[in-house]
Scaffold this motif. Sequence first.
Motif, PDB file in Angstrom:
ATOM      1  N   ASN A 315       0.826  -1.210   0.000  1.00 17.15           N
ATOM      2  CA  ASN A 315       0.000   0.000   0.000  1.00 17.15           C
ATOM      3  C   ASN A 315       0.860   1.259   0.000  1.00 17.15           C
ATOM      4  O   ASN A 315       0.510   2.260  -0.632  1.00 17.15           O
ATOM      5  N   MET A 316       1.979   1.220   0.729  1.00 15.24           N
ATOM      6  CA  MET A 316       2.908   2.363   0.718  1.00 15.24           C
ATOM      7  C   MET A 316       3.424   2.610  -0.696  1.00 15.24           C
ATOM      8  O   MET A 316       3.491   3.755  -1.160  1.00 15.24           O
ATOM      9  N   LEU A 317       3.796   1.529  -1.364  1.00 17.38           N
ATOM     10  CA  LEU A 317       4.335   1.663  -2.718  1.00 17.38           C
ATOM     11  C   LEU A 317       3.276   2.185  -3.689  1.00 17.38           C
ATOM     12  O   LEU A 317       3.563   3.027  -4.544  1.00 17.38           O
ATOM     13  N   LYS A 318       2.068   1.681  -3.568  1.00 20.50           N
ATOM     14  CA  LYS A 318       1.007   2.118  -4.469  1.00 20.50           C
ATOM     15  C   LYS A 318       0.629   3.579  -4.234  1.00 20.50           C
ATOM     16  O   LYS A 318       0.210   4.287  -5.154  1.00 20.50           O
ATOM     17  N   LYS A 319       0.785   4.052  -2.998  1.00 20.44           N
ATOM     18  CA  LYS A 319       0.412   5.431  -2.664  1.00 20.44           C
ATOM     19  C   LYS A 319       1.394   6.431  -3.257  1.00 20.44           C
ATOM     20  O   LYS A 319       1.015   7.361  -3.966  1.00 20.44           O
ATOM     21  N   ASN A 320       2.689   6.268  -2.950  1.00 17.39           N
ATOM     22  CA  ASN A 320       3.683   7.241  -3.448  1.00 17.39           C
ATOM     23  C   ASN A 320       5.060   6.622  -3.678  1.00 17.39           C
ATOM     24  O   ASN A 320       6.054   7.333  -3.751  1.00 17.39           O
ATOM     25  N   ARG A 321       5.100   5.281  -3.775  1.00 16.85           N
ATOM     26  CA  ARG A 321       6.354   4.558  -4.033  1.00 16.85           C
ATOM     27  C   ARG A 321       7.400   4.794  -2.933  1.00 16.85           C
ATOM     28  O   ARG A 321       8.587   4.596  -3.160  1.00 16.85           O
ATOM     29  N   THR A 322       6.983   5.191  -1.776  1.00 18.88           N
ATOM     30  CA  THR A 322       7.919   5.522  -0.708  1.00 18.88           C
ATOM     31  C   THR A 322       7.640   4.676   0.531  1.00 18.88           C
ATOM     32  O   THR A 322       6.498   4.571   0.973  1.00 18.88           O
ATOM     33  N   VAL A 323       8.683   4.061   1.065  1.00 22.39           N
ATOM     34  CA  VAL A 323       8.594   3.335   2.330  1.00 22.39           C
ATOM     35  C   VAL A 323       9.268   4.179   3.401  1.00 22.39           C
ATOM     36  O   VAL A 323      10.428   4.588   3.250  1.00 22.39           O
ATOM     37  N   THR A 324       8.541   4.475   4.475  1.00 25.67           N
ATOM     38  CA  THR A 324       9.059   5.293   5.574  1.00 25.67           C
ATOM     39  C   THR A 324       9.226   4.410   6.795  1.00 25.67           C
ATOM     40  O   THR A 324       8.280   3.743   7.222  1.00 25.67           O
ATOM     41  N   ASN A 325      10.426   4.409   7.377  1.00 23.01           N
ATOM     42  CA  ASN A 325      10.653   3.550   8.528  1.00 23.01           C
ATOM     43  C   ASN A 325      10.253   4.240   9.830  1.00 23.01           C
ATOM     44  O   ASN A 325       9.711   5.351   9.822  1.00 23.01           O
ATOM     45  N   LEU A 326      10.540   3.607  10.958  1.00 18.38           N
ATOM     46  CA  LEU A 326      10.065   4.112  12.241  1.00 18.38           C
ATOM     47  C   LEU A 326      10.919   5.252  12.783  1.00 18.38           C
ATOM     48  O   LEU A 326      10.630   5.795  13.855  1.00 18.38           O
ATOM     49  N   PHE A 327      11.970   5.622  12.047  1.00 14.15           N
ATOM     50  CA  PHE A 327      12.762   6.806  12.382  1.00 14.15           C
ATOM     51  C   PHE A 327      12.521   7.924  11.372  1.00 14.15           C
ATOM     52  O   PHE A 327      13.214   8.941  11.407  1.00 14.15           O
ATOM     53  N   GLY A 328      11.583   7.728  10.473  1.00 13.05           N
ATOM     54  CA  GLY A 328      11.269   8.753   9.483  1.00 13.05           C
ATOM     55  C   GLY A 328      12.128   8.695   8.240  1.00 13.05           C
ATOM     56  O   GLY A 328      11.989   9.549   7.357  1.00 13.05           O
ATOM     57  N   ARG A 329      13.007   7.710   8.125  1.00  6.28           N
ATOM     58  CA  ARG A 329      13.817   7.555   6.905  1.00  6.28           C
ATOM     59  C   ARG A 329      12.903   7.165   5.748  1.00  6.28           C
ATOM     60  O   ARG A 329      12.119   6.227   5.856  1.00  6.28           O
ATOM     61  N   LYS A 330      13.034   7.861   4.641  1.00  9.31           N
ATOM     62  CA  LYS A 330      12.191   7.595   3.481  1.00  9.31           C
ATOM     63  C   LYS A 330      13.047   7.087   2.327  1.00  9.31           C
ATOM     64  O   LYS A 330      14.116   7.629   2.062  1.00  9.31           O
ATOM     65  N   ARG A 331      12.536   6.060   1.657  1.00  8.36           N
ATOM     66  CA  ARG A 331      13.222   5.547   0.472  1.00  8.36           C
ATOM     67  C   ARG A 331      12.225   5.410  -0.669  1.00  8.36           C
ATOM     68  O   ARG A 331      11.166   4.792  -0.516  1.00  8.36           O
ATOM     69  N   LEU A 332      12.581   6.007  -1.799  1.00 12.50           N
ATOM     70  CA  LEU A 332      11.741   5.974  -2.987  1.00 12.50           C
ATOM     71  C   LEU A 332      12.103   4.754  -3.825  1.00 12.50           C
ATOM     72  O   LEU A 332      13.271   4.540  -4.148  1.00 12.50           O
ATOM     73  N   PHE A 333      11.110   3.944  -4.189  1.00 15.88           N
ATOM     74  CA  PHE A 333      11.319   2.753  -5.008  1.00 15.88           C
ATOM     75  C   PHE A 333      10.843   3.026  -6.431  1.00 15.88           C
ATOM     76  O   PHE A 333       9.686   3.389  -6.647  1.00 15.88           O
ATOM     77  N   LEU A 334      11.755   2.855  -7.383  1.00 15.71           N
ATOM     78  CA  LEU A 334      11.442   3.174  -8.776  1.00 15.71           C
ATOM     79  C   LEU A 334      11.159   1.935  -9.625  1.00 15.71           C
ATOM     80  O   LEU A 334      10.823   2.061 -10.798  1.00 15.71           O
ATOM     81  N   GLY A 335      11.315   0.754  -9.038  1.00 11.83           N
ATOM     82  CA  GLY A 335      11.088  -0.476  -9.787  1.00 11.83           C
ATOM     83  C   GLY A 335       9.617  -0.684 -10.107  1.00 11.83           C
ATOM     84  O   GLY A 335       8.731  -0.008  -9.568  1.00 11.83           O
ATOM     85  N   PRO A 336       9.312  -1.630 -10.990  1.00 14.84           N
ATOM     86  CA  PRO A 336       7.926  -1.886 -11.394  1.00 14.84           C
ATOM     87  C   PRO A 336       7.087  -2.432 -10.251  1.00 14.84           C
ATOM     88  O   PRO A 336       7.547  -3.249  -9.461  1.00 14.84           O
ATOM     89  N   ILE A 337       5.854  -1.923 -10.154  1.00 11.29           N
ATOM     90  CA  ILE A 337       4.891  -2.436  -9.192  1.00 11.29           C
ATOM     91  C   ILE A 337       3.542  -2.587  -9.893  1.00 11.29           C
ATOM     92  O   ILE A 337       3.280  -1.939 -10.896  1.00 11.29           O
ATOM     93  N   ILE A 338       2.712  -3.437  -9.356  1.00  9.77           N
ATOM     94  CA  ILE A 338       1.364  -3.622  -9.886  1.00  9.77           C
ATOM     95  C   ILE A 338       0.441  -2.632  -9.159  1.00  9.77           C
ATOM     96  O   ILE A 338       0.537  -2.508  -7.941  1.00  9.77           O
ATOM     97  N   PRO A 339      -0.451  -1.856  -9.802  1.00 13.97           N
ATOM     98  CA  PRO A 339      -0.822  -1.939 -11.217  1.00 13.97           C
ATOM     99  C   PRO A 339      -0.111  -0.929 -12.114  1.00 13.97           C
ATOM    100  O   PRO A 339      -0.513  -0.752 -13.260  1.00 13.97           O
ATOM    101  N   SER A 340       0.921  -0.256 -11.584  1.00 13.33           N
ATOM    102  CA  SER A 340       1.602   0.759 -12.402  1.00 13.33           C
ATOM    103  C   SER A 340       2.194   0.162 -13.672  1.00 13.33           C
ATOM    104  O   SER A 340       2.315   0.835 -14.697  1.00 13.33           O
ATOM    105  N   TYR A 341       2.586  -1.108 -13.595  1.00 12.19           N
ATOM    106  CA  TYR A 341       3.189  -1.774 -14.759  1.00 12.19           C
ATOM    107  C   TYR A 341       2.378  -3.033 -15.068  1.00 12.19           C
ATOM    108  O   TYR A 341       2.826  -4.162 -14.828  1.00 12.19           O
TER     109      TYR A 341
END
Length: 482
Positions: A315-341
């Motif tokens: 759900n995080m990836l589908k929302k904005n492709r970003t996973v945020t950890n419990l310290f607020g670190r954010k990582r953007l994932f650019l790989g293919p995800i469903i249904p974007s691809y």
Amino acid sequence: PVEALPKQLGILRKQGNWETYERQRKLIKPLIYMSERGIKVDVQGMLTYKEEQQLLLDQLAEDLNSEVGYAINFNSPKQMANYFYTELKHKPYKKKVAGGNYTVTTDVDALKRLARKGVKAARIMLDIRSLSKRISTYLNIGKVDKDGRYRSSYKPVGAETGRLSSGETIFGTGGNQQNWPHDLLRFFLFDEGYIGYSIDLSQIENRIVAYVGGVISQIEAFENGIDLHRLTASVILGKPYNEISGEDGSSTLGDGRQSERFWGKKGNHATNYDVGYKTFALKNEVGESEAKAIIERIHRGYPQIRGGFHQLIQNMLKKNRTVTNLFGRKRLFLGPIIPSYPFVAKGACDATYREAYAQLPQSTCADKINEQGIEFIFYNQHLFKPVELLAQVHDSVVFQIPLSLSWKRHAEMINLIKDSLETPLEWHGKEIKTPCDVAIGLNMCKSEMIELKSKYVPSNNDEFAVKLKEVYDELSGKNSVT
């Protein structure tokens, strides 16, 4: 270039990663300190053990020659390929090389596949490869500096998750000290006149997956002090929890060398991060049908891993492709995800998801051990001046304290560090406890240290001081006997 810095800092702030940047930047000084300090090595012990291991390797080479029927050079890929694929007529395994071409291989994965088919020579070759690496990589005295210390060059920007990595120094000595085989850590000694400590975050990644994903039975296990790996082994094997063995060779799974608890630990990691059953089978040297059964049993036992944790990350990836950890670190994932691809092969999307599943727990663990462990000690010298940082091993911090100080002073400093690392994590208003275990010893090998589980570490410093003295006397007595 200096001109790019303002733009880079602007992007960091826009991403919400400024605090993450500051945390990583603050690591530079303590990592340089640990790299320069190094760790004392039992050089003579290592040399003696290397000779013993070389004898074992020579015996394995003889066993291989006997199995093959003639003298074969196990270091020759050509000779090994000829034996496995021409003489034994097994279908050649191939790997991709530069230019997109494929070449025949007898690498570790190929050997594991052959061993799984019952090819005895492949099993011997795997043992040879493993032993050769121990000798050439970890028992290589040339990697020890002239002052008898082993130094690693730590990289504050290591893995994409935020975990540190380490390697050899600019002088070509040392190496990746974080991934040494546990038994060989006995050659890393704490200095004379010191006692060493390792403070570990107890099963931290599993805790994060359980609480974030709402894995009910795992949460109950953590709340009640139940060993999760034993619990999972009982799920896999269909045995009562109290009958699960931690002794090597107690399990019939795989090649029978491992303990029953071992499979619980491996299974937890595989299901948390959605490792495919084929990959699990290859890595752990079990049949694919057996691997598939293991993984599915665990998922049936913990349905919220897929339905809770994995779904949350997706759900995080589908929302904005970003996973945020419990310290607020954010990582953007650019790989293919469903249904974007929608027209991309599912396997390509699965690879993105698997990276993301690992990101949240692993990066949270890294930020916690670095900020509340390494940086907390290094930047509070008014509290920890006698503490000498030696190593960070992903979910633990290793240091030594001089014996010239009172045991009460040791207790005070250890409890302060432990309290810092046990600062609870928070997830949507829910508190996640992070207990830390304290190991005490004369070298870095956990099996030769004496470990105090978190609940058995006295919070009263006078009581803890008495306990530390008792542990030291026990360690000194063992050492004098050996």
